[in-house]
Enzyme design. Structure first.
Site, PDB file in Angstrom:
ATOM      1  N   VAL A 103       0.715  -1.150   0.081  1.00 11.78           N
ATOM      2  CA  VAL A 103      -0.059   0.228  -0.006  1.00 11.78           C
ATOM      3  C   VAL A 103       1.046   1.179  -0.026  1.00 11.78           C
ATOM      4  O   VAL A 103       1.947   1.257   0.436  1.00 11.78           O
ATOM      5  CB  VAL A 103      -0.767   0.132   1.195  1.00 11.78           C
ATOM      6  CG1 VAL A 103      -1.783   1.242   1.338  1.00 11.78           C
ATOM      7  CG2 VAL A 103      -1.907  -1.190   1.238  1.00 11.78           C
ATOM      8  N   ALA A 105       2.887   2.456  -2.210  1.00 13.77           N
ATOM      9  CA  ALA A 105       4.126   2.375  -2.742  1.00 13.77           C
ATOM     10  C   ALA A 105       4.081   2.309  -4.194  1.00 13.77           C
ATOM     11  O   ALA A 105       5.053   2.355  -4.816  1.00 13.77           O
ATOM     12  CB  ALA A 105       4.306   0.839  -2.583  1.00 13.77           C
ATOM     13  N   LEU A 107       2.048   1.235  -6.400  1.00 12.49           N
ATOM     14  CA  LEU A 107       2.119   0.111  -7.341  1.00 12.49           C
ATOM     15  C   LEU A 107       0.424  -0.152  -7.434  1.00 12.49           C
ATOM     16  O   LEU A 107       0.093  -1.347  -7.946  1.00 12.49           O
ATOM     17  CB  LEU A 107       2.584  -1.215  -6.722  1.00 12.49           C
ATOM     18  CG  LEU A 107       4.113  -1.485  -6.571  1.00 12.49           C
ATOM     19  CD1 LEU A 107       4.603  -2.735  -5.691  1.00 12.49           C
ATOM     20  CD2 LEU A 107       4.580  -1.712  -8.203  1.00 12.49           C
ATOM     21  N   ALA A 111      -6.128   0.903  -6.737  1.00 12.75           N
ATOM     22  CA  ALA A 111      -7.125   0.615  -7.995  1.00 12.75           C
ATOM     23  C   ALA A 111      -7.273  -0.791  -8.294  1.00 12.75           C
ATOM     24  O   ALA A 111      -8.330  -1.342  -8.407  1.00 12.75           O
ATOM     25  CB  ALA A 111      -6.279   1.169  -9.255  1.00 12.75           C
ATOM     26  N   ALA A 112      -6.234  -1.596  -7.743  1.00  6.78           N
ATOM     27  CA  ALA A 112      -6.494  -2.961  -7.888  1.00  6.78           C
ATOM     28  C   ALA A 112      -7.436  -3.722  -6.993  1.00  6.78           C
ATOM     29  O   ALA A 112      -8.347  -4.636  -7.548  1.00  6.78           O
ATOM     30  CB  ALA A 112      -5.095  -3.753  -7.785  1.00  6.78           C
ATOM     31  N   ASP A 153      -3.641   5.075 -12.930  1.00  9.41           N
ATOM     32  CA  ASP A 153      -3.468   3.556 -12.208  1.00  9.41           C
ATOM     33  C   ASP A 153      -4.806   2.687 -12.508  1.00  9.41           C
ATOM     34  O   ASP A 153      -4.616   1.695 -12.875  1.00  9.41           O
ATOM     35  CB  ASP A 153      -3.730   4.110 -10.680  1.00  9.41           C
ATOM     36  CG  ASP A 153      -2.351   4.661 -10.101  1.00  9.41           C
ATOM     37  OD1 ASP A 153      -1.317   4.978 -11.245  1.00  9.41           O
ATOM     38  OD2 ASP A 153      -2.024   4.692  -9.194  1.00  9.41           O
TER      39      ASP A 153
HETATM   40  C1  MEV Z   1       0.607   7.876  -9.303  1.00 12.34           C
HETATM   41  O1  MEV Z   1       0.672   6.309  -9.658  1.00 12.34           O
HETATM   42  C2  MEV Z   1       0.958   8.602 -10.329  1.00 12.34           C
HETATM   43  C3  MEV Z   1       0.782  10.022 -10.242  1.00 12.34           C
HETATM   44  O2  MEV Z   1       1.271  10.719 -11.615  1.00 12.34           O
HETATM   45  C4  MEV Z   1      -0.511  10.518 -10.022  1.00 12.34           C
HETATM   46  C5  MEV Z   1      -1.437  10.368 -11.020  1.00 12.34           C
HETATM   47  O3  MEV Z   1      -1.244  10.079 -12.151  1.00 12.34           O
HETATM   48  O4  MEV Z   1      -2.783  10.335 -10.421  1.00 12.34           O
HETATM   49  C6  MEV Z   1       1.907  10.747  -9.235  1.00 12.34           C
END
Ligand code: MEV
Length: 317
Positions: A103, A105, A107, A111-112, A153
């Site tokens: 969590v 992190a 990854l 969303a998953a 994500d």
């Molecule tokens: C998060 O995985 C990626 C970011 O660009 C945020 C987003 O795109 O929503 C930091």
């Protein structure tokens, strides 16, 4: 009715995080080595409309969805799924959720879990939602996690394919001319994306010209990377990852733990390395040279020695 299980992979951003929130493109790929899983089974002992959730990782044991605070992702996911199916009193179910995606992190754990839960619930209730709807619904829930997410994500996790992503445009799956071997290392420092996204927003508002230039430069790197990946020019990709990392550093989203891992990976022979996701902790990625079977293992051990909390080697095809 037999139980229904649905799964969703993690994701990692290759290039373009943060700038993607401001309309620049980004490249991201699924990570199948980690996944979220939701199992939905009938609960004939409970009244219609009831959904009882068990998710040991967040301390839920057979808890009614309506007992969760209104703006929690799991409650919202249940409500949005029933609403999408136009069911006001769906058959009662018990849901078991498990995820081995770390969590906060980078990854895509939130969303998953959402995608797995929407799929399992909608299938159990008789109308498996198509990917496009699963994705739209997961985006709504992402807003609770991230405030102003780009949507990258939920998109990669839903379609489980490498994606070239521009905010508010249909995702474009991209083709790899040659597989990529990535070493993904976790700093072990939790870093909620909402915080770094909000910090970048504040900084961009304070110095708009400088940040627009940084975002545009990142967008150019993404376009170049997309070309090289399509043509299988893996070696050309390394310097682009390094350049993207330098721009993220300038945006203030790196941290000492990420710097230590990025340096260690480069010193151990990675073609390029960068932080991935929101930054200030979470994960970094290193690109292993192709046709060198031991290279990824050497980079992985160097990362472990440099203090990584967890290291994954994954092939992207
Ligand atoms: C998060 O995985 C990626 C970011 O660009 C945020 C987003 O795109 O929503 C930091």
């Amino acid at each position: 009715m037999p139980a229904i299980t649905a799964k969703a992979p993690g994701k990692i951003i290759l290039l373009g995080e943060h700038a993607v929130v401001y309309g620049q493109p980004a490249l991201a790929v699924p990570v199948f080595a980690v996944q979220a899983q939701a199992v939905v089974s009938a609960a004939p002992d409970l009244p219609r409309g009831e959904v009882r959730l068990t998710a040991a990782a967040i301390g839920l044991q057979d808890v009614s969805w309506q007992a969760l605070p209104p703006d929690t992702p799991l409650r919202r996911t249940v409500a949005l799924t029933a609403q999408a199916l136009e069911l006001s009193q769906p058959p009662a179910v018990r849901v078991w959720i498990h995820s081995d995606i770390p969590v906060a992190a980078g990854l895509g754990s939130g969303a998953a879990v959402t995608v797995a839960l929407v799929r399992a619930l909608s299938a159990f209730w008789g109308h498996p939602l198509p990917d496009e709807q699963v994705n739209a619904l997961a985006y709504e829930v992402e807003k609770l996690h991230h405030g102003t997410p780009s949507g990258i994500d939920n998109t990669v996790v839903t379609y489980a394919r490498p994606v070239y992503f521009v905010r508010r445009q249909p995702p474009q799956p991209f083709r790899l001319g040659a597989p990529l071997t990535l070493v993904i290392a976790d700093t072990g420092v939790p870093a909620p994306t909402a915080e770094t996204v909000a910090d970048v927003r504040r900084a961009a508002e304070a110095a708009p010209a400088a940040y627009q230039a940084l975002f545009a430069r990142i967008g150019q790197l993404v376009e170049q990377a997309r070309e090289h990946i399509a043509q299988g020019n893996v070696a050309e990709l390394g310097p682009l990852l390094n350049a993207n990392h330098a721009l993220l550093q300038q945006m203030g989203v790196s941290c000492p733990a990420l710097e230590r891992l990025v340096q260690a990976a480069r010193a151990a022979g990675a073609l390029g390395a960068k932080l991935s996701g929101g930054g200030r902790g979470g994960n970094m990625i290193a690109l292993a040279p192709p046709q060198a079977p031991q290279a990824a293992a050497a980079i992985a051990s160097a990362l472990q020695r440099a203090g990584a909390a967890r290291v994954l080697v994954t092939a992207v095809r």
